[in-house]
Design a protein around this motif. Structure first.
Motif, PDB file in Angstrom:
ATOM      1  N   LEU A   1      75.935  38.567  58.667  1.00  0.00           N
ATOM      2  CA  LEU A   1      75.550  39.087  57.519  1.00  0.00           C
ATOM      3  C   LEU A   1      76.269  38.574  56.413  1.00  0.00           C
ATOM      4  O   LEU A   1      75.922  38.329  55.507  1.00  0.00           O
ATOM      5  N   GLY A   2      77.541  38.176  56.684  1.00  0.00           N
ATOM      6  CA  GLY A   2      78.342  37.454  55.831  1.00  0.00           C
ATOM      7  C   GLY A   2      77.879  36.090  55.408  1.00  0.00           C
ATOM      8  O   GLY A   2      78.124  35.534  54.273  1.00  0.00           O
TER       9      GLY A   2
ATOM     10  N   TRP B   1      71.050  47.583  57.006  1.00  0.00           N
ATOM     11  CA  TRP B   1      71.432  46.384  56.222  1.00  0.00           C
ATOM     12  C   TRP B   1      70.487  45.941  55.138  1.00  0.00           C
ATOM     13  O   TRP B   1      70.678  46.038  53.964  1.00  0.00           O
ATOM     14  N   ASN B   2      69.414  45.725  55.790  1.00  0.00           N
ATOM     15  CA  ASN B   2      68.094  45.394  54.834  1.00  0.00           C
ATOM     16  C   ASN B   2      67.810  46.710  53.851  1.00  0.00           C
ATOM     17  O   ASN B   2      67.288  46.213  52.899  1.00  0.00           O
TER      18      ASN B   2
ATOM     19  N   ARG C   1      70.349  46.441  51.117  1.00  0.00           N
ATOM     20  CA  ARG C   1      70.232  45.376  50.157  1.00  0.00           C
ATOM     21  C   ARG C   1      68.907  45.584  49.287  1.00  0.00           C
ATOM     22  O   ARG C   1      69.119  45.284  48.040  1.00  0.00           O
TER      23      ARG C   1
ATOM     24  N   ILE D   1      74.852  35.648  54.993  1.00  0.00           N
ATOM     25  CA  ILE D   1      73.585  35.925  53.959  1.00  0.00           C
ATOM     26  C   ILE D   1      74.370  36.184  52.671  1.00  0.00           C
ATOM     27  O   ILE D   1      73.872  35.701  51.509  1.00  0.00           O
ATOM     28  N   ASP D   2      75.215  37.200  52.675  1.00  0.00           N
ATOM     29  CA  ASP D   2      75.860  37.461  51.407  1.00  0.00           C
ATOM     30  C   ASP D   2      77.440  38.019  51.938  1.00  0.00           C
ATOM     31  O   ASP D   2      77.404  39.277  52.422  1.00  0.00           O
ATOM     32  N   TYR D   3      78.434  37.245  51.570  1.00  0.00           N
ATOM     33  CA  TYR D   3      79.823  37.757  52.293  1.00  0.00           C
ATOM     34  C   TYR D   3      80.235  39.081  51.557  1.00  0.00           C
ATOM     35  O   TYR D   3      80.883  39.839  51.933  1.00  0.00           O
ATOM     36  N   GLU D   4      80.081  39.052  50.135  1.00  0.00           N
ATOM     37  CA  GLU D   4      80.544  40.238  49.387  1.00  0.00           C
ATOM     38  C   GLU D   4      80.010  41.488  49.840  1.00  0.00           C
ATOM     39  O   GLU D   4      80.497  42.439  49.863  1.00  0.00           O
ATOM     40  N   ASP D   5      78.496  41.341  49.829  1.00  0.00           N
ATOM     41  CA  ASP D   5      77.706  42.654  50.346  1.00  0.00           C
ATOM     42  C   ASP D   5      78.246  42.835  51.812  1.00  0.00           C
ATOM     43  O   ASP D   5      78.371  44.087  52.198  1.00  0.00           O
ATOM     44  N   ALA D   6      78.344  41.996  52.702  1.00  0.00           N
ATOM     45  CA  ALA D   6      78.736  42.268  54.255  1.00  0.00           C
ATOM     46  C   ALA D   6      80.132  43.145  53.971  1.00  0.00           C
ATOM     47  O   ALA D   6      80.203  43.894  54.902  1.00  0.00           O
ATOM     48  N   ASP D   7      81.229  42.574  53.277  1.00  0.00           N
ATOM     49  CA  ASP D   7      82.387  43.383  53.010  1.00  0.00           C
ATOM     50  C   ASP D   7      82.182  44.692  52.623  1.00  0.00           C
ATOM     51  O   ASP D   7      82.896  45.597  53.355  1.00  0.00           O
TER      52      ASP D   7
END
Length: 280
Positions: free
Chosen positions: A194-195, A252-253, A256, A197-203
Motif C-alpha cells: 500500500l505504501g 483500504w479501498n 481511499r 500506492i501512497d506512502y502517506e496514506d498507508a502510514d
C-alpha cells in the motif's frame, strides 16, 4: 570442441586434508565471518558422536573459508572439537567467493530466516515472511497461504536489495501487530504494497488501525479494527492469510474513496464468491 571464448576456467579454490585440533579449531572460529547462530543442541549432538566413536572423518563435509580468509561453514563441528578436546581430520576448502554464503547449504536445512540472520538483518523471521509474501503477491496477485512460488535464497536477497523499504514497513507495523496481532509479516507486507500506492496514506491507515484514535464508528478502519480485535480475543482459529489480506485491501479501498459502511466482509468461496480485491 569448445573455442577459446567458451572454454571454462576452474575455480581458484584449494582443498586438503588437515588435522584440526582444539587449538586450531579455536583459531578457525576466530576468523569466522557473518554466520548463523550457534545451536548448542547441535554442538552437543556432534560432540556425542565424536566421543562415542561414531564420527567418520571421511564422510564429513568440508570446513569452508571464503577468499577473504573468513570461516563460512563448519562452526558447529569446530565447537564440538573444542568441547570434546579431541582432534579429527577434515577436508578444508579455502578461497570460495564471498557470495558462496548465499547458496551454501541451500539444499539442506538452512532457511531464509537463517541466511538473513547471517546477514545481520533485524527481524529476520518477519523479513523472511515479507519476502515470501511479496514474491507470491507479484506472481499471483494475492497474499495467500502456501507460498506456491519457488524462491531461491539468491532471488530472495535480490528482492531485498531492490525493495529495501520492506525494512521500514516492518518497523512501521510494530504498533498494529502489538495492538491487533494477526501476524507481523502479514501487516508489514501489506504496508509495503500500500505504501507503493501512497506512502502517506498507508502510514495514516496503519497508525489509525493500531490506535483507533480519531475514527468514526462507521469508517472502514474502525470496522476492520473491530474484526481483528474480535479474532484476537476470541477462541477462533487465526484468520486465513488470503481472507485476512482481502479484508485489509477492501478496507483500504474504502478508506481511499471516503466510503463508509456498517460491515466489512469477504466471501472467498461458495456460490457468491468474490473476486480478490486489488488495492488502489
Amino acid at each position: 570442441m569448445p573455442t577459446a571464448k567458451t572454454q571454462r576456467v576452474p575455480p581458484t579454490t584449494t582443498s586438503s586434508w588437515e588435522l584440526v585440533t582444539p587449538v586450531i579449531a579455536q583459531q578457525m572460529l576466530e576468523s569466522m565471518g557473518p554466520n548463523q547462530k550457534v545451536s548448542q543442541g547441535h554442538v552437543d549432538y556432534l560432540a556425542g558422536a565424536m566421543k562415542s566413536g561414531e564420527w567418520i572423518e571421511a564422510a564429513g563435509d568440508p570446513i569452508r573459508f571464503n577468499d577473504q580468509g573468513e570461516l563460512i561453514d563448519g562452526q558447529h563441528r569446530l565447537w564440538a572439537i573444542i568441547e570434546t578436546g579431541l582432534s579429527f581430520f577434515f577436508t578444508v576448502t579455502r578461497g570460495l567467493p564471498v557470495e558462496a554464503m548465499g547458496v551454501l547449504d541451500t539444499g539442506r536445512s538452512r532457511s531464509l530466516k537463517a541466511f538473513l540472520e547471517i546477514a545481520k538483518e533485524s527481524y529476520s523471521g518477519v523479513l523472511s515472511a515479507v519476502i515470501y509474501n511479496l514474491n507470491e503477491y507479484w506472481n499471483t496477485g494475492e497474499i495467500a497461504k502456501g507460498w506456491s512460488q519457488r524462491l531461491s535464497t539468491r532471488k530472495a536477497f535480490v528482492i531485498l536489495q531492490d525493495h529495501a523499504g520492506v525494512r521500514d514497513s516492518i518497523v512501521k507495523t510494530l504498533p498494529v501487530q502489538h495492538a491487533l496481532h494477526g501476524g507481523h509479516g502479514r501487516w508489514a507486507t501489506m504496508h509495503y504494497i500500500l505504501g507503493v500506492i501512497d506512502y502517506e496514506d498507508a502510514d495514516a491507515f496503519f497508525e489509525k488501525l493500531a490506535t483507533g484514535d480519531s475514527i468514526a464508528s462507521n469508517s472502514p478502519i474502525a470496522i476492520l479494527r473491530g474484526r481483528m480485535l474480535d479474532v484476537r480475543y476470541s477462541n477462533r482459529q487465526k484468520m486465513a492469510q488470503r481472507d485476512f489480506s482481502a479484508l485489509v485491501f477492501k478496507a483500504w479501498n474504502m478508506y481511499r474513496t471516503g466510503e463508509t459502511s456498517k460491515q466489512l466482509s469477504f466471501r472467498g468461496g461458495g456460490a457468491r464468491q468474490e473476486e480478490y480485491p486489488r488495492p488502489v
